[in-house]
Design a protein around this motif. Sequence first.
Motif, PDB file in Angstrom:
ATOM      1  N   ASP A 169      12.032 -79.940 -26.282  1.00  0.00           N
ATOM      2  CA  ASP A 169      13.028 -79.882 -25.214  1.00  0.00           C
ATOM      3  C   ASP A 169      13.884 -78.622 -25.315  1.00  0.00           C
ATOM      4  OD1 ASP A 169      12.126 -82.313 -24.327  1.00  0.00           O
ATOM      5  OD2 ASP A 169      13.690 -83.477 -25.332  1.00  0.00           O
ATOM      6  N   TYR A 170      13.789 -77.917 -26.462  1.00  0.00           N
ATOM      7  CA  TYR A 170      14.589 -76.712 -26.684  1.00  0.00           C
ATOM      8  C   TYR A 170      13.723 -75.460 -26.732  1.00  0.00           C
ATOM      9  CZ  TYR A 170      17.964 -80.307 -27.668  1.00  0.00           C
ATOM     10  OH  TYR A 170      18.771 -81.410 -27.537  1.00  0.00           O
ATOM     11  N   GLY A 171      12.468 -75.597 -26.216  1.00  0.00           N
ATOM     12  CA  GLY A 171      11.591 -74.449 -26.071  1.00  0.00           C
ATOM     13  C   GLY A 171      10.758 -74.101 -27.292  1.00  0.00           C
ATOM     14  N   PHE A 172      10.621 -75.044 -28.227  1.00  0.00           N
ATOM     15  CA  PHE A 172       9.850 -74.782 -29.437  1.00  0.00           C
ATOM     16  C   PHE A 172       8.829 -75.897 -29.656  1.00  0.00           C
ATOM     17  CE2 PHE A 172      13.735 -72.425 -29.916  1.00  0.00           C
ATOM     18  CZ  PHE A 172      13.357 -71.244 -30.550  1.00  0.00           C
ATOM     19  N   SER A 173       7.715 -75.537 -30.291  1.00  0.00           N
ATOM     20  CA  SER A 173       6.695 -76.548 -30.570  1.00  0.00           C
ATOM     21  C   SER A 173       6.855 -77.131 -31.970  1.00  0.00           C
ATOM     22  CB  SER A 173       5.291 -75.929 -30.442  1.00  0.00           C
ATOM     23  OG  SER A 173       5.152 -74.837 -31.340  1.00  0.00           O
ATOM     24  N   GLN A 174       7.591 -76.429 -32.846  1.00  0.00           N
ATOM     25  CA  GLN A 174       7.798 -76.896 -34.211  1.00  0.00           C
ATOM     26  C   GLN A 174       9.278 -76.766 -34.600  1.00  0.00           C
ATOM     27  OE1 GLN A 174       5.025 -74.579 -36.542  1.00  0.00           O
ATOM     28  NE2 GLN A 174       3.448 -76.163 -36.368  1.00  0.00           N
ATOM     29  N   PHE A 175       9.674 -77.586 -35.559  1.00  0.00           N
ATOM     30  CA  PHE A 175      11.074 -77.644 -35.967  1.00  0.00           C
ATOM     31  C   PHE A 175      11.515 -76.369 -36.703  1.00  0.00           C
ATOM     32  CE2 PHE A 175      14.403 -79.297 -38.972  1.00  0.00           C
ATOM     33  CZ  PHE A 175      15.357 -79.597 -38.003  1.00  0.00           C
ATOM     34  N   LYS A 176      10.648 -75.848 -37.562  1.00  0.00           N
ATOM     35  CA  LYS A 176      11.017 -74.687 -38.387  1.00  0.00           C
ATOM     36  C   LYS A 176      11.382 -73.466 -37.534  1.00  0.00           C
ATOM     37  CE  LYS A 176       9.326 -71.767 -42.168  1.00  0.00           C
ATOM     38  NZ  LYS A 176       8.222 -71.553 -43.147  1.00  0.00           N
ATOM     39  N   PRO A 177      10.558 -73.065 -36.558  1.00  0.00           N
ATOM     40  CA  PRO A 177      10.938 -71.911 -35.731  1.00  0.00           C
ATOM     41  C   PRO A 177      12.227 -72.155 -34.938  1.00  0.00           C
ATOM     42  CG  PRO A 177       8.600 -72.390 -35.512  1.00  0.00           C
ATOM     43  CD  PRO A 177       9.201 -73.535 -36.261  1.00  0.00           C
ATOM     44  N   TYR A 178      12.468 -73.412 -34.572  1.00  0.00           N
ATOM     45  CA  TYR A 178      13.700 -73.730 -33.844  1.00  0.00           C
ATOM     46  C   TYR A 178      14.923 -73.437 -34.703  1.00  0.00           C
ATOM     47  CZ  TYR A 178      17.405 -76.649 -31.827  1.00  0.00           C
ATOM     48  OH  TYR A 178      18.601 -77.109 -31.331  1.00  0.00           O
ATOM     49  N   ILE A 179      14.916 -73.909 -35.959  1.00  0.00           N
ATOM     50  CA  ILE A 179      16.042 -73.660 -36.858  1.00  0.00           C
ATOM     51  C   ILE A 179      16.145 -72.171 -37.177  1.00  0.00           C
ATOM     52  CG2 ILE A 179      17.027 -74.178 -39.123  1.00  0.00           C
ATOM     53  CD1 ILE A 179      17.120 -76.491 -37.094  1.00  0.00           C
ATOM     54  N   GLN A 180      15.002 -71.507 -37.268  1.00  0.00           N
ATOM     55  CA  GLN A 180      14.973 -70.079 -37.575  1.00  0.00           C
ATOM     56  C   GLN A 180      15.592 -69.249 -36.455  1.00  0.00           C
ATOM     57  OE1 GLN A 180      11.011 -68.899 -38.636  1.00  0.00           O
ATOM     58  NE2 GLN A 180      11.745 -67.460 -40.190  1.00  0.00           N
ATOM     59  N   SER A 181      15.653 -69.823 -35.251  1.00  0.00           N
ATOM     60  CA  SER A 181      16.198 -69.095 -34.100  1.00  0.00           C
ATOM     61  C   SER A 181      17.718 -68.997 -34.130  1.00  0.00           C
ATOM     62  CB  SER A 181      15.759 -69.779 -32.792  1.00  0.00           C
ATOM     63  OG  SER A 181      16.418 -71.038 -32.632  1.00  0.00           O
ATOM     64  N   PHE A 182      18.381 -69.785 -35.003  1.00  0.00           N
ATOM     65  CA  PHE A 182      19.833 -69.709 -35.106  1.00  0.00           C
ATOM     66  C   PHE A 182      20.205 -68.389 -35.805  1.00  0.00           C
ATOM     67  CE2 PHE A 182      19.227 -74.034 -34.126  1.00  0.00           C
ATOM     68  CZ  PHE A 182      20.440 -74.604 -33.767  1.00  0.00           C
ATOM     69  N   PRO A 183      21.003 -67.534 -35.185  1.00  0.00           N
ATOM     70  CA  PRO A 183      21.304 -66.221 -35.761  1.00  0.00           C
ATOM     71  C   PRO A 183      22.040 -66.274 -37.092  1.00  0.00           C
ATOM     72  CG  PRO A 183      22.696 -66.660 -33.855  1.00  0.00           C
ATOM     73  CD  PRO A 183      21.642 -67.718 -33.872  1.00  0.00           C
ATOM     74  N   GLU A 201       7.237 -77.746 -48.013  1.00  0.00           N
ATOM     75  CA  GLU A 201       8.183 -78.857 -48.021  1.00  0.00           C
ATOM     76  C   GLU A 201       9.516 -78.494 -48.666  1.00  0.00           C
ATOM     77  OE1 GLU A 201       6.305 -82.165 -49.854  1.00  0.00           O
ATOM     78  OE2 GLU A 201       4.815 -82.440 -48.264  1.00  0.00           O
ATOM     79  N   ARG A 202       9.550 -77.376 -49.394  1.00  0.00           N
ATOM     80  CA  ARG A 202      10.774 -76.961 -50.082  1.00  0.00           C
ATOM     81  C   ARG A 202      11.626 -76.004 -49.242  1.00  0.00           C
ATOM     82  NH1 ARG A 202       9.039 -76.043 -56.441  1.00  0.00           N
ATOM     83  NH2 ARG A 202       8.224 -78.149 -56.789  1.00  0.00           N
ATOM     84  N   THR A 203      11.248 -75.769 -48.027  1.00  0.00           N
ATOM     85  CA  THR A 203      12.002 -74.856 -47.174  1.00  0.00           C
ATOM     86  C   THR A 203      13.395 -75.414 -46.905  1.00  0.00           C
ATOM     87  OG1 THR A 203       9.960 -74.144 -46.105  1.00  0.00           O
ATOM     88  CG2 THR A 203      12.027 -73.608 -44.989  1.00  0.00           C
ATOM     89  N   LYS A 204      14.402 -74.538 -47.092  1.00  0.00           N
ATOM     90  CA  LYS A 204      15.797 -74.938 -46.884  1.00  0.00           C
ATOM     91  C   LYS A 204      16.462 -74.012 -45.874  1.00  0.00           C
ATOM     92  CE  LYS A 204      16.961 -74.486 -51.159  1.00  0.00           C
ATOM     93  NZ  LYS A 204      17.760 -74.500 -52.430  1.00  0.00           N
ATOM     94  N   ALA A 205      17.407 -74.573 -45.127  1.00  0.00           N
ATOM     95  CA  ALA A 205      18.212 -73.782 -44.189  1.00  0.00           C
ATOM     96  C   ALA A 205      19.545 -73.473 -44.861  1.00  0.00           C
ATOM     97  CB  ALA A 205      18.426 -74.542 -42.893  1.00  0.00           C
ATOM     98  N   VAL A 206      19.891 -72.173 -44.904  1.00  0.00           N
ATOM     99  CA  VAL A 206      21.123 -71.735 -45.563  1.00  0.00           C
ATOM    100  C   VAL A 206      21.986 -70.990 -44.549  1.00  0.00           C
ATOM    101  CG1 VAL A 206      22.080 -70.330 -47.435  1.00  0.00           C
ATOM    102  CG2 VAL A 206      19.903 -71.536 -47.763  1.00  0.00           C
ATOM    103  N   TYR A 207      23.283 -71.282 -44.583  1.00  0.00           N
ATOM    104  CA  TYR A 207      24.214 -70.598 -43.678  1.00  0.00           C
ATOM    105  C   TYR A 207      24.432 -69.183 -44.183  1.00  0.00           C
ATOM    106  CZ  TYR A 207      28.372 -69.659 -40.868  1.00  0.00           C
ATOM    107  OH  TYR A 207      29.273 -69.110 -39.991  1.00  0.00           O
ATOM    108  N   ALA A 208      24.097 -68.184 -43.341  1.00  0.00           N
ATOM    109  CA  ALA A 208      24.210 -66.790 -43.727  1.00  0.00           C
ATOM    110  C   ALA A 208      24.734 -65.987 -42.549  1.00  0.00           C
ATOM    111  CB  ALA A 208      22.851 -66.246 -44.189  1.00  0.00           C
ATOM    112  N   PRO A 209      26.045 -66.038 -42.287  1.00  0.00           N
ATOM    113  CA  PRO A 209      26.619 -65.312 -41.150  1.00  0.00           C
ATOM    114  C   PRO A 209      26.456 -63.818 -41.305  1.00  0.00           C
ATOM    115  CG  PRO A 209      28.353 -66.124 -42.599  1.00  0.00           C
ATOM    116  CD  PRO A 209      27.076 -66.730 -43.076  1.00  0.00           C
TER     117      PRO A 209
END
Length: 323
Positions: A290-304, A313-321
């Motif tokens: 619904d947000y223009g992505f077919s997979q979850f990982k690329p969607y999260i990766q799109s956040f600047p 399975e060990r991939t983590k999202a880290v806040y990096a302004p």
Amino acid sequence: MEERFALLIDADNVSAKYIKPILDELSKYGNVTYKRIYGDWTRPNSAGWKEELLQNSITPIQQFSYTYGKNATDSAMIIDAMDMLYASELEGFCLVSSDSDFTRLASRLRESGKRVIGMGEAKTPLPFRKACEIFTELELLLEDNMMGAAEREEKVGLHAVSGKETKKMISATREQVEEAVVKIITENKNNDRETGLGEVGSRLVKLYPDFDVRRYGYSLLSKFLETLPRLMLIQEGTKVSVALYEDKSRKEMVEEYILYQIKTSGENGIPLSALGNRIRLKFGDFKVRDYGFSQFKPYIQSFPEVELQGEGERTKAVYAPEL
């Protein structure tokens, strides 16, 4: 100065396996000045308690069952509680029983300005629960006492994926809790006041004396409130307030929630699997397409302001302004 409590246990209705969780839970409220347990210690079924009494310095009060069907234990416990009410400088009582016979005692102690913490098994009748200022189910305490942080996270994740509520008896549904918090926030807004996390917790307990976030699979109120779609948490330093999502599109609400989860996970970040579970729990019909992505990982990766670390399975999202 810590509040002083009397711990009174009905051995006829409570198993010895609960003693450690009971003492751990009560230590959150104050200092336990009296520790007494009531029962007929000549009966074989009381043997399980004897070792625990020595280890935890609990004073046993003997009550013989002179007449079949009459509960002498209840009477002794009630008399002692009233003696303590008038003769001791106590701020509160902890009544541990699954018996509704202590309903009037709880009400009477509260009428005298004392705090009353109730504890009992899931079978405890509603009148006794409601008569206490706070009521906690012993099964929840035992489960929480035996469960580590990783197990709690896994438990929450399983609930998120399955979409199922806990099977334990719940006096207030998630929807009722959410509606109650929305009302609290709205009332405060009408008086130009913010709503603190502590106020939400205390007012929910006043509405539902047996309210406990552990019923819903959480150890913290903040983590539970984050899963309710109409609510958002705002943290400024050590201060945490609760507010409403207002005048925002669904997309904005989801993105704000995701960024908040990643930000508050600290420098170690949050595993994508755990993040996905939390999103599905908060927004039950969330679909990444619904947000223009077919997979979850690329969607999260799109956040600047988000960086992905690790593989598989060990991939983590880290806040990096961006600097």
